[in-house]
Design an enzyme around this catalytic site. Structure first.
Site, PDB file in Angstrom:
ATOM      1  N   CYS A 287      -1.480  -4.409 -16.706  1.00 26.20           N
ATOM      2  CA  CYS A 287      -1.646  -3.772 -15.288  1.00 26.20           C
ATOM      3  C   CYS A 287      -1.361  -3.285 -14.167  1.00 26.20           C
ATOM      4  O   CYS A 287      -1.687  -2.692 -13.119  1.00 26.20           O
ATOM      5  CB  CYS A 287      -3.287  -3.418 -15.632  1.00 26.20           C
ATOM      6  SG  CYS A 287      -3.751  -5.037 -15.436  1.00 26.20           S
TER       7      CYS A 287
ATOM      8  N   HIS B 160       0.646  -1.230  -0.311  1.00 20.43           N
ATOM      9  CA  HIS B 160       0.109   0.404   0.289  1.00 20.43           C
ATOM     10  C   HIS B 160       0.735   1.049   0.204  1.00 20.43           C
ATOM     11  O   HIS B 160       0.020   2.098  -1.181  1.00 20.43           O
ATOM     12  CB  HIS B 160      -0.570   0.161   1.023  1.00 20.43           C
ATOM     13  CG  HIS B 160      -2.242  -1.266   0.905  1.00 20.43           C
ATOM     14  ND1 HIS B 160      -2.627  -1.590   2.171  1.00 20.43           N
ATOM     15  CD2 HIS B 160      -2.450  -1.374   0.292  1.00 20.43           C
ATOM     16  CE1 HIS B 160      -3.464  -2.641   1.838  1.00 20.43           C
ATOM     17  NE2 HIS B 160      -3.839  -2.042   0.457  1.00 20.43           N
TER      18      HIS B 160
END
Length: 556
Positions: free
Chosen positions: A486, A186
């Site tokens: 991606c 994160h």
């Protein structure tokens, strides 16, 4: 004397400044008993603190927007988890204070996560942060966090919680270095979104003395302690050269000999669109739709709410390509109405497409909403399923798309090694592939993307991972179809050249990385990219693969 340390570079740029450490404190409350008549009051205190922390996390997310908003809303859901709250109530009922009940309940849940496989163990840092925020509020002490400073600095931390990373001020925090984390953690993802140079997984980062001057190279992962004036000048000159190249680069992505490589943006919702447009994204290569489903873990959002959100993104790219990933729930994104609660290892259980096929009404509503959102728009809509394992999965998804009346291309994400190995079979059912390199690396090497100790295996330069990318791209070429990337691998400019050489047809990344990738691709021919890709695949380690590709592209 100048010394050099090496971690994992996760966000481009150079930062030179003095070390400041993230505030820390022991937030374990004393274990004392309370009279039975005080239990109800303590339960009320605990609930008030939980709600206040959840509200604060949501407010921080609203301020930050984009990727950070989805992450912080997920943390707020952790704070309000009904089973956790019930456990807190039980502990208080038998004599614990509110703060001790919170601490012990969260500690129990922490042990369960730590023992539930590495994928879930990597979420322990997020759980600890939520616990500490609630306990700090109950104890009436400040939550340890980003230091107060009037002067810019380089932040050092064991790890950075999303709530802290999301609101970093780039004017003060020149860059950051953490001991934990990985290239797809994160904190890494949010650092790239902020445009802050960052290095993670640096052993011993916490031992750097407060006030020490360091130089952080977020591209190479190098940390220079007490850098010489010559080193600082070299790094600064290189950073300025990169900025000049970025400002001179514009237009569609392409190699120097005109081979087109569309550069697309990864977005987590409408809030990410302005940055993508400003960066010159040619469309969206990964539209994560989870943000809509995190508001209420008990039920899916209405069709009307979904239509409104999807249309905002689709309208931003007229004549552009927008690739939407349907809901990827499960593992670290559990939803009460969708995912099982008793799986021994959720990362290997019912997640992604598997959970949607178990709840066809949720998938049908989302696909119908996408069909309605795209009506009358000139956008090129493509819709893909996460966690496709084989042709059976691909067919089930394509059938669902057709049944919903969706006029779009249907695709499959390649995140599981079986999908790469059998890509040509999957392409009999769908029209394109999109490689999610974060999860593909995780499942290929059995290495959780959130665990710093295995970050070596999460490196997208690993030759085995490049082999799987090549297999997928070759299958797509043989079928006359497209194969994009991606995952976070596409945000590395040098690796973007290698991926192009492997046959990848488009690259999607965080908006901040697009100018770097565009400028780097424009320096090399397709043939050079192909030679660099071959050299990288011939290597035995990720480090050797990068060096081999660099050598080819620099003409050595």
């Amino acid at each position: 004397m100048e010394t050099t340390l090496r971690g994992v570079g996760v966000s481009h740029g150079v930062a030179i400044g003095q070390v400041r450490h993230m505030g820390t404190a022991v937030l374990e409350p004393p274990a004392k008993q309370i009279p039975a008549e005080e239990a109800e009051r303590e339960q009320g205190r605990a609930r008030q603190a939980v709600e206040a922390v959840a509200a604060d996390l949501i407010a921080r997310g609203n301020l930050a927007g984009g990727e950070a908003q989805a992450v912080l809303e997920a943390q707020a859901m952790i704070a309000q988890d009904p089973e956790l709250i019930a456990d807190v109530d039980r502990r208080i009922a038998v004599g614990s204070t509110a703060e001790r009940g919170i601490y012990d309940a969260f500690s129990h849940y922490r042990e369960l996560l730590a023992g539930a496989g590495e994928y879930m163990a990597g979420r322990v840092a997020d759980l600890d942060d939520v616990r500490n925020r609630i306990v700090a509020r109950l104890l009436g002490v400040p939550m340890p966090g980003v230091p107060d400073s009037d002067e810019p600095y380089v932040l050092i931390a064991r790890d950075l919680a999303p709530a802290d990373t999301a609101l970093l001020d780039p004017a003060l925090v020149l860059g950051f270095v953490t001991e934990e984390g990985g290239p797809t953690s994160h904190s890494a993802i949010l650092a790239r979104a902020l445009g802050v140079p960052a290095v993670v997984a640096l052993p011993g980062a916490g031992e750097l003395a407060e006030g020490t001057q360091i130089a952080v190279d977020g591209s190479t992962g190098e940390i220079f302690v007490d850098p010489s004036e010559e080193k600082k000048a070299t790094l600064t000159k290189a950073a300025e050269a990169r900025k000049a190249a970025l400002s001179a680069s514009s237009g569609p992505g392409a190699t120097s000999d005109g081979h087109k490589v569309p550069l697309l943006a990864n977005v987590g919702g409408p809030a990410d669109v302005p940055a993508a447009v400003e960066a010159g994204a040619e469309g969206v290569g990964l539209f994560r739709t989870e943000f809509l489903f995190l508001d209420d873990s008990k039920k899916a959002p209405s069709e009307e709410k979904q239509v409104e959100a999807y249309r905002k993104v689709l309208e931003a790219f007229p004549e552009g390509r927008v690739v939407v990933r349907v809901l990827d729930a499960g593992a670290d994104k559990p939803l009460d109405f969708l995912t099982p609660v008793d799986e021994p290892n959720p990362a290997l259980g019912v997640r992604g497409l598997r959970s949607l096929l178990d709840h066809p009404e949720v998938l049908r509503t989302q696909l119908t909403a996408l069909a309605k959102a795209s009506e009358g728009l000139p956008v090129y809509l493509e819709v893909m399923a996460p966690m496709v394992a084989d042709r059976t999965d691909a067919k089930a998804f394509a059938d669902a798309c057709r049944e919903a009346g969706l006029r779009a291309k249907f695709g499959a994400m390649v995140e599981i090694p079986s999908a790469a190995l059998r890509a040509r079979s999957i392409l009999q059912e769908v029209e394109f592939l999109s490689l999610g390199t974060n999860d593909l690396a995780q499942y290929t090497f059995a290495a959780d993307r959130q665990v710093g100790a295995v970050s070596r295996l999460q490196d997208p330069w690993q030759p085995a991972l490049l082999d799987l990318v090549a297999l997928s791209a070759e299958a797509a070429k043989a079928e006359g179809k497209s194969c994009g990337v991606c995952g976070e691998a596409a945000s590395d400019p040098l690796l973007a050249c290698v991926l192009t050489g492997l046959g990848v047809t488009s690259l999607s990344m965080g908006a901040a990385s697009i100018p770097y990738v565009r400028a780097t691709l424009a320096k090399y021919t397709l043939a050079q990219c192909e030679r660099a890709a071959a050299a990288a695949r011939a290597a035995d380690t990720a480090h050797e693969a990068r060096l081999a590709a660099q050598a080819v592209l620099s003409g050595e």
